[in-house]
Design an enzyme around this catalytic site. Structure first.
Site, PDB file in Angstrom:
ATOM      1  N   SER A   1      38.631  46.407  41.340  1.00  0.00           N
ATOM      2  CA  SER A   1      38.555  45.168  40.574  1.00  0.00           C
ATOM      3  C   SER A   1      38.587  45.463  39.076  1.00  0.00           C
ATOM      4  O   SER A   1      39.526  46.083  38.592  1.00  0.00           O
ATOM      5  CB  SER A   1      37.316  44.374  40.993  1.00  0.00           C
ATOM      6  OG  SER A   1      37.352  43.062  40.488  1.00  0.00           O
ATOM      7  N   ALA A   2      37.550  45.071  38.332  1.00  0.00           N
ATOM      8  CA  ALA A   2      37.519  45.389  36.905  1.00  0.00           C
ATOM      9  C   ALA A   2      37.599  46.895  36.685  1.00  0.00           C
ATOM     10  O   ALA A   2      38.156  47.359  35.676  1.00  0.00           O
ATOM     11  CB  ALA A   2      36.259  44.825  36.256  1.00  0.00           C
TER      12      ALA A   2
ATOM     13  N   GLY B   1      32.999  44.280  39.086  1.00  0.00           N
ATOM     14  CA  GLY B   1      31.984  43.336  38.629  1.00  0.00           C
ATOM     15  C   GLY B   1      32.441  42.477  37.468  1.00  0.00           C
ATOM     16  O   GLY B   1      31.616  41.893  36.763  1.00  0.00           O
TER      17      GLY B   1
ATOM     18  N   ASP C   1      43.655  37.516  48.127  1.00  0.00           N
ATOM     19  CA  ASP C   1      43.018  37.706  46.825  1.00  0.00           C
ATOM     20  C   ASP C   1      43.754  36.866  45.788  1.00  0.00           C
ATOM     21  O   ASP C   1      44.981  36.970  45.666  1.00  0.00           O
ATOM     22  CB  ASP C   1      43.083  39.192  46.453  1.00  0.00           C
ATOM     23  CG  ASP C   1      42.403  39.526  45.136  1.00  0.00           C
ATOM     24  OD1 ASP C   1      41.966  38.601  44.417  1.00  0.00           O
ATOM     25  OD2 ASP C   1      42.318  40.724  44.816  1.00  0.00           O
TER      26      ASP C   1
ATOM     27  N   HIS D   1      39.338  39.808  48.143  1.00  0.00           N
ATOM     28  CA  HIS D   1      39.148  40.729  47.033  1.00  0.00           C
ATOM     29  C   HIS D   1      38.120  41.816  47.357  1.00  0.00           C
ATOM     30  O   HIS D   1      37.021  41.527  47.803  1.00  0.00           O
ATOM     31  CB  HIS D   1      38.694  39.935  45.800  1.00  0.00           C
ATOM     32  CG  HIS D   1      38.677  40.722  44.533  1.00  0.00           C
ATOM     33  ND1 HIS D   1      39.817  41.256  43.971  1.00  0.00           N
ATOM     34  CD2 HIS D   1      37.657  41.070  43.701  1.00  0.00           C
ATOM     35  CE1 HIS D   1      39.503  41.885  42.858  1.00  0.00           C
ATOM     36  NE2 HIS D   1      38.195  41.797  42.674  1.00  0.00           N
TER      37      HIS D   1
END
Length: 351
Positions: free
Chosen positions: A169-170, A92, A278, A308
């Protein structure tokens, strides 16, 4: 190419894209977050599905908590055999999401079911209200909470000596930095013992655009304008995107070097997955090369196509990832540094 030059080619309004509004006091209104929440299912009844889940508090003063996922068949089993533990950090861009977000909830169900693992998905504080490194603090605090937690699912079913830190991701960035921090004093986490890190499409950046970022600047899943916004809101005030939180491939970081040296001495293995659809793929490849040069045992699985965190957004596309994770978690042969889904296209990075 400079950030300023590349920005002139961006066509996406980042606030509109991520469906948030920036309030005058610098906070975010997330009421329209594109991924809805899903409730936990703690009851051991058939209608709850193959994986049970429940929410438990970690630090009420910070409003941090965890959603624990347990395969239902193991909850009902009399077996004393315990399951490996995956500590999962959601994605996120550091500004959105939680373990309840449906895409991360469903991915954790898949991990628990297909890998026969206990999954602890961590809710950490979000930026811009809580800029980095607060999320890293929460990520590490969650590990210390797990080691002493008296929750029956963890006590009865989780093998704390076989723990993997994983993030999407994060969350991949979070797992990496949590690993760097905890590797310097692993005894503080005992009986929790980390075996490796799993970075699923990890979120890294830098001041200079990469070819993949320029090629996919207006990507429909993760446009560059959204990436810029996420870093602008999450990084500490006054730093640029070559800060170690963002650009871990920058040489000269003493914390990175010390942490990587410790990971190597502890025998940790890292898995980095991604795809060339990505915008972040070049960052991920660069990180793998750097870590391998420092002697770390790194497994890389970069596939053609995709986008992604495709496996979270489209659960039916998760089988290759699951196969890669199974191979990675079951491999104990020293020096093995490449696995990939047998039915997928894998571009491995040579050591």
């Amino acid at each position: 190419m400079s950030t300023e030059t590349a920005s002139s080619n961006l066509t996406v309004n980042p606030l509109a894209y991520v469906q948030v509004t920036l309030n005058p006091d610098g906070t975010l209104n997330r009421d329209r977050f594109v991924f809805p929440d899903t409730s936990a299912s703690p009851d051991p009844i058939p209608s709850a599905g193959p994986v049970l889940s429940k929410d438990v508090p970690i630090n009420p003063s910070h409003n941090t908590w965890a959603r624990i996922f347990l395969p239902r068949h193991h909850a009902r089993s009399c077996s004393e055999e315990k399951l490996p533990l995956i500590v999962y950090y959601h994605g996120g861009g550091f500004i959105l999401g939680s373990p309840a977000s449906n895409i991360f909830h469903e991915l954790c169900i898949t991990l628990a079911r297909e890998l026969s693992a206990v999954v602890v998905s961590v809710k950490y504080r979000l930026a811009p209200e809580h800029q980095l490194p607060m999320a890293y603090d929460d990520a590490v605090e969650a590990l210390h909470w797990i080691k002493t937690a008296r929750d029956e699912w963890l006590v009865e079913h989780a093998d704390l000596s076989t723990c993997y830190l994983m993030g999407s991701s994060a969350g991949g960035n979070l797992a990496f930095h949590a690993g760097l921090r905890t590797s310097t004093s692993p005894e503080d986490l005992e009986p929790l013992k980390i075996r490796g890190l799993i970075l699923h499409h990890p979120f890294f950046g830098g001041t200079q655009r990469t070819p993949s970022e320029l090629r996919l600047a207006n990507n429909h899943i993760l446009p560059l304008a959204a990436i810029d916004l996420m870093w602008e809101l999450s990084l500490p005030l006054g730093v640029d995107r070559d800060h170690e939180y963002c650009n871990s491939a920058v040489n000269g970081s003493s914390k990175l070097s010390e942490g990587v040296d410790k990971m190597r001495s502890l025998g940790w293995r890292l898995l980095v997955t991604g795809c060339d659809g990505d915008p972040l793929i070049d960052r991920q490849v660069e990180l793998v090369k750097l870590l391998k040069e420092k002697g770390l045992r790194v497994v890389s699985d970069f596939m053609e196509g995709g986008y992604h965190i495709i496996e979270a957004i489209e659960p039916d596309k998760s089988k290759p990832l699951v196969l890669t994770l199974k191979s990675f978690m079951s491999t104990t042969v020293a020096g093995q540094d490449a696995v990939g889904p047998p039915n997928g296209i894998s571009m491995q990075i040579a050591a």
